[in-house]
Design an enzyme around this catalytic site. Structure first.
Site, PDB file in Angstrom:
ATOM      1  N   HIS A  72       0.842  -1.209   0.000  1.00  0.00           N
ATOM      2  CA  HIS A  72       0.000   0.000   0.000  1.00  0.00           C
ATOM      3  C   HIS A  72       0.869   1.247   0.000  1.00  0.00           C
ATOM      4  CE1 HIS A  72      -4.131  -1.627   1.499  1.00  0.00           C
ATOM      5  NE2 HIS A  72      -3.634  -2.346   0.507  1.00  0.00           N
ATOM      6  N   TYR A 200      -9.318   5.303   7.770  1.00  0.00           N
ATOM      7  CA  TYR A 200      -9.501   5.565   9.204  1.00  0.00           C
ATOM      8  C   TYR A 200     -10.528   6.697   9.308  1.00  0.00           C
ATOM      9  CZ  TYR A 200      -5.095   3.083  10.245  1.00  0.00           C
ATOM     10  OH  TYR A 200      -4.091   2.139  10.372  1.00  0.00           O
ATOM     11  N   PRO A 292      -4.282  -0.064  18.709  1.00  0.00           N
ATOM     12  CA  PRO A 292      -3.996  -0.482  17.337  1.00  0.00           C
ATOM     13  C   PRO A 292      -4.181   0.614  16.281  1.00  0.00           C
ATOM     14  CG  PRO A 292      -5.970  -1.561  18.170  1.00  0.00           C
ATOM     15  CD  PRO A 292      -5.376  -0.824  19.307  1.00  0.00           C
ATOM     16  N   LYS A 296       0.946  -0.291  15.145  1.00  0.00           N
ATOM     17  CA  LYS A 296       2.326  -0.393  15.615  1.00  0.00           C
ATOM     18  C   LYS A 296       2.625  -1.653  16.426  1.00  0.00           C
ATOM     19  CE  LYS A 296       3.691   3.081  13.633  1.00  0.00           C
ATOM     20  NZ  LYS A 296       3.936   2.459  12.344  1.00  0.00           N
ATOM     21  N   TYR A 384       3.762   6.439  10.339  1.00  0.00           N
ATOM     22  CA  TYR A 384       2.904   5.290   9.996  1.00  0.00           C
ATOM     23  C   TYR A 384       3.733   4.190   9.305  1.00  0.00           C
ATOM     24  CZ  TYR A 384      -1.294   2.712   8.688  1.00  0.00           C
ATOM     25  OH  TYR A 384      -2.252   1.734   8.574  1.00  0.00           O
TER      26      TYR A 384
HETATM   27  P1  FAS Z   1       1.346 -12.173  21.663  1.00  0.00           P
HETATM   28  O1  FAS Z   1       0.386 -11.816  22.755  1.00  0.00           O
HETATM   29  O2  FAS Z   1       0.877 -12.181  20.257  1.00  0.00           O
HETATM   30  O3  FAS Z   1       1.976 -13.620  21.931  1.00  0.00           O
HETATM   31  C1  FAS Z   1       2.337 -14.031  23.233  1.00  0.00           C
HETATM   32  C2  FAS Z   1       2.284 -15.548  23.275  1.00  0.00           C
HETATM   33  O4  FAS Z   1       2.710 -15.968  24.573  1.00  0.00           O
HETATM   34  C3  FAS Z   1       0.867 -16.092  23.078  1.00  0.00           C
HETATM   35  O5  FAS Z   1       0.852 -17.085  22.092  1.00  0.00           O
HETATM   36  C4  FAS Z   1       0.488 -16.635  24.451  1.00  0.00           C
HETATM   37  O6  FAS Z   1      -0.353 -17.765  24.368  1.00  0.00           O
HETATM   38  C5  FAS Z   1       1.845 -16.979  25.033  1.00  0.00           C
HETATM   39  N1  FAS Z   1       1.869 -16.972  26.503  1.00  0.00           N
HETATM   40  C6  FAS Z   1       1.248 -16.094  27.333  1.00  0.00           C
HETATM   41  N2  FAS Z   1       1.494 -16.420  28.613  1.00  0.00           N
HETATM   42  C7  FAS Z   1       2.288 -17.536  28.590  1.00  0.00           C
HETATM   43  C8  FAS Z   1       2.871 -18.347  29.597  1.00  0.00           C
HETATM   44  N3  FAS Z   1       2.693 -18.084  30.878  1.00  0.00           N
HETATM   45  N4  FAS Z   1       3.633 -19.420  29.220  1.00  0.00           N
HETATM   46  C9  FAS Z   1       3.835 -19.683  27.894  1.00  0.00           C
HETATM   47  N5  FAS Z   1       3.301 -18.950  26.892  1.00  0.00           N
HETATM   48  C10 FAS Z   1       2.535 -17.895  27.246  1.00  0.00           C
HETATM   49  N6  FAS Z   1      -1.563  -4.812  16.605  1.00  0.00           N
HETATM   50  C11 FAS Z   1      -1.691  -4.132  15.456  1.00  0.00           C
HETATM   51  O7  FAS Z   1      -0.697  -3.614  14.954  1.00  0.00           O
HETATM   52  N7  FAS Z   1      -2.921  -4.014  14.839  1.00  0.00           N
HETATM   53  C12 FAS Z   1      -4.049  -4.612  15.370  1.00  0.00           C
HETATM   54  O8  FAS Z   1      -5.138  -4.498  14.819  1.00  0.00           O
HETATM   55  C13 FAS Z   1      -3.954  -5.338  16.559  1.00  0.00           C
HETATM   56  N8  FAS Z   1      -5.051  -5.959  17.104  1.00  0.00           N
HETATM   57  C14 FAS Z   1      -4.917  -6.631  18.299  1.00  0.00           C
HETATM   58  C15 FAS Z   1      -6.018  -7.273  18.916  1.00  0.00           C
HETATM   59  C16 FAS Z   1      -5.874  -7.936  20.145  1.00  0.00           C
HETATM   60  C17 FAS Z   1      -7.076  -8.611  20.797  1.00  0.00           C
HETATM   61  C18 FAS Z   1      -4.623  -7.977  20.785  1.00  0.00           C
HETATM   62  C19 FAS Z   1      -4.443  -8.655  22.131  1.00  0.00           C
HETATM   63  C20 FAS Z   1      -3.521  -7.357  20.183  1.00  0.00           C
HETATM   64  C21 FAS Z   1      -3.665  -6.694  18.943  1.00  0.00           C
HETATM   65  N9  FAS Z   1      -2.583  -6.085  18.309  1.00  0.00           N
HETATM   66  C22 FAS Z   1      -2.687  -5.404  17.149  1.00  0.00           C
HETATM   67  C23 FAS Z   1      -1.295  -6.173  18.863  1.00  0.00           C
HETATM   68  C24 FAS Z   1      -0.764  -7.523  18.517  1.00  0.00           C
HETATM   69  O9  FAS Z   1      -0.692  -7.671  17.137  1.00  0.00           O
HETATM   70  C25 FAS Z   1       0.539  -7.651  19.227  1.00  0.00           C
HETATM   71  O10 FAS Z   1       1.345  -6.482  19.071  1.00  0.00           O
HETATM   72  C26 FAS Z   1       1.325  -8.858  18.829  1.00  0.00           C
HETATM   73  O11 FAS Z   1       0.497  -9.979  18.977  1.00  0.00           O
HETATM   74  C27 FAS Z   1       2.555  -8.920  19.710  1.00  0.00           C
HETATM   75  O12 FAS Z   1       3.112 -10.150  19.563  1.00  0.00           O
HETATM   76  P2  FAS Z   1       3.776 -10.888  20.820  1.00  0.00           P
HETATM   77  O13 FAS Z   1       4.661  -9.934  21.517  1.00  0.00           O
HETATM   78  O14 FAS Z   1       4.325 -12.146  20.266  1.00  0.00           O
HETATM   79  O15 FAS Z   1       2.587 -11.168  21.836  1.00  0.00           O
HETATM   80  C1  PHB Z   2      -6.166  -4.521  10.736  1.00  0.00           C
HETATM   81  O1  PHB Z   2      -6.279  -4.720   9.519  1.00  0.00           O
HETATM   82  O2  PHB Z   2      -6.461  -5.378  11.596  1.00  0.00           O
HETATM   83  C2  PHB Z   2      -5.646  -3.197  11.208  1.00  0.00           C
HETATM   84  C3  PHB Z   2      -5.062  -2.332  10.299  1.00  0.00           C
HETATM   85  C4  PHB Z   2      -4.577  -1.105  10.740  1.00  0.00           C
HETATM   86  C5  PHB Z   2      -4.705  -0.766  12.080  1.00  0.00           C
HETATM   87  C6  PHB Z   2      -5.285  -1.636  12.995  1.00  0.00           C
HETATM   88  C7  PHB Z   2      -5.765  -2.863  12.549  1.00  0.00           C
HETATM   89  O3  PHB Z   2      -4.246   0.448  12.507  1.00  0.00           O
END
Ligand code: FAS
Ligand code: PHB
Length: 389
Positions: A72, A200, A292, A296, A384
């Site tokens: 994009h 957005y 989100p 980032k 961004y």
């Molecule tokens: P994660 O949370 O992805 O991974 C951590 C892992 O550790 C998981 O698999 C978990 O099961 C495991 N774990 C936890 N406790 C443990 C334990 N005690 N023992 C062993 N394993 C354990 N970011 C965006 O940029 N855009 C978005 O739209 C967006 N939407 C999101 C929606 C939600 C609901 C959440 C929670 C986050 C969102 N994020 C978004 C942020 C997300 O993408 C995170 O930045 C990303 O998953 C970070 O990755 P990790 O640091 O690997 O953490």
């Molecule tokens: C998504 O596609 O899930 C998404 C994209 C941009 C954002 C947040 C979520 O800033």
């Protein structure tokens, strides 16, 4: 069992760190509390910064991303129906890649499985020990059996609710937090996206985002209050609310259909300092959380583990601790700038219960300044698409 680096968590942070270290000949073991399928069932981020794309290429897992991902050149902001496109390529010569976090995770898992590196899924009761000395260990239960993993370093990649940050001794950690008075209700639908790029939208009824995963799968969000329950949102109610928040043309062109996933995510800004405790390092969501809005979260996680992998490889290759000694300060410097951008994007695009008429004028003025000033637009584009490492 013994390994060089014990990684807690098989999300994008843990898997990418494992890939980068294994590629450099540093042995790792990943302990993940959930099953592989459960980890892959999470629907999360969608936008990769150029730096994250380059890091995934360096990790040797970029092939499918380049084949299926969507490059994009820009995004659109829509403010009370006024739409404006920001062309990143024109403004600063950079782009972003739309490729879902689920697919990034799948590519990393497949590469790890193929390499034969050890990942223990459904590892229960993971606990961290002696990381203040030079012989740390991790204990866990698998299939009812207790195990102990001796290691040189522990990487806490276990997310916001993980055990790693919780294992840091009381008083050794400072945290900074802002919890937002709303969440994002997101749906996934197998319909073509309403636009070629992300939109957005700010509206007095609340924020909305039109995103995508592929030319045939779309991702949409609307801001909802924290009291809302996903069960109270039929697809019809979601589509109706989304139409009210975007401009007329977008509302008209929206291709709706049955949701294949629907969930509400809370929004918070959070940073823990420092990110190193002896032989324990925190990375990704274990270390920080961003709303989100700035796309980032996943990208910061990738930057953290890119820096940590470099530092650990340097330790083993040159017996130098310079990289690991500087890890926390180097990562936090970039984290705070991404926290600022994510907070700013969230502040201008969402409706807040305590915003008065002056506050709403300030939000409008932010949008008008972005539209009217190339300097402001370049700043948006630079943040961004990802600040330099
Ligand atoms: P994660 O949370 O992805 O991974 C951590 C892992 O550790 C998981 O698999 C978990 O099961 C495991 N774990 C936890 N406790 C443990 C334990 N005690 N023992 C062993 N394993 C354990 N970011 C965006 O940029 N855009 C978005 O739209 C967006 N939407 C999101 C929606 C939600 C609901 C959440 C929670 C986050 C969102 N994020 C978004 C942020 C997300 O993408 C995170 O930045 C990303 O998953 C970070 O990755 P990790 O640091 O690997 O953490
Ligand atoms: C998504 O596609 O899930 C998404 C994209 C941009 C954002 C947040 C979520 O800033």
């Amino acid at each position: 069992m013994r390994t060089k680096v014990a990684i807690i968590g098989a999300g994008p942070s843990g898997l990418l760190l494992g890939r980068l270290l294994e590629n450099a000949g540093v042995e790792t073991v990943i302990l993940e509390r959930r099953s592989q399928d459960y980890v892959l069932s999470r629907i999360r981020a969608g936008v990769l910064e150029q730096g994250t794309v380059e890091l995934l290429d360096k990790a040797g897992v970029g092939e499918r991303m380049h084949a299926e991902g969507l490059v994009h050149d820009g995004v659109e902001l829509c403010f009370d129906g006024d739409r404006h496109r920001f062309d990143f390529r024109e403004l600063i010569g950079r782009t972003v890649m739309v490729y879902g976090q689920t697919e990034v995770t799948r590519d990393l898992m497949q590469a790890r499985d193929a390499s034969g590196a050890t990942t223990v899924y459904e590892a229960e009761n993971v606990s961290l020990h002696d990381f203040d000395g030079d012989r740390p260990k991790v204990r866990y239960i698998k299939d009812g059996m207790e195990h102990e993993l001796a290691c040189d370093f522990i990487a806490g990649c276990d997310g916001y609710h993980g055990v790693s940050r919780a294992s840091v001794p009381e008083g050794s950690l400072r945290t900074f937090e802002r919890v937002y008075p709303f969440g994002w209700l997101g749906i996934l639908v197998d319909r073509p996206p309403v636009s070629d790029e992300l939109i957005y939208a700010h509206h007095e009824r609340g924020f909305a985002l039109c995103s995508m995963r592929s030319p045939t799968r779309s991702r949409y969000y609307v801001q909802v209050s924290l009291e809302e329950k996903v069960e109270a949102w039929s697809d019809h109610r979601f589509w109706d609310e989304l139409r009210r928040r975007v401009d007329g043309e977008t509302a008209e062109s929206l291709m709706t259909g049955p949701s294949i996933e629907k969930s509400i995510a809370p929004l918070r800004s959070f940073v823990a300092e420092p990110l190193r405790f002896g032989r324990l390092f925190l990375a990704g969501d274990a270390a920080h959380i961003v709303p989100p809005t700035g796309a980032k979260g996943l990208n910061l996680a990738a930057t953290d583990v890119g820096v940590l992998a470099e530092a650990l490889v340097e330790f083993y290759a040159e017996r130098s601790s310079a990289g690991i000694d500087f890890y926390s300060a180097r990562v936090l410097s970039r984290v705070w700038k991404a926290e600022r951008f994510s907070w700013w994007m969230t502040s201008i695009l969402h409706t807040f219960p305590d915003t008065d008429s002056f506050g709403r004028r300030m939000q409008r003025a932010e949008f008008d300044y972005l539209v009217g000033s190339e300097a402001a637009a370049r700043s948006l584009a630079e943040n961004y698409t990802g600040l330099p490492y």
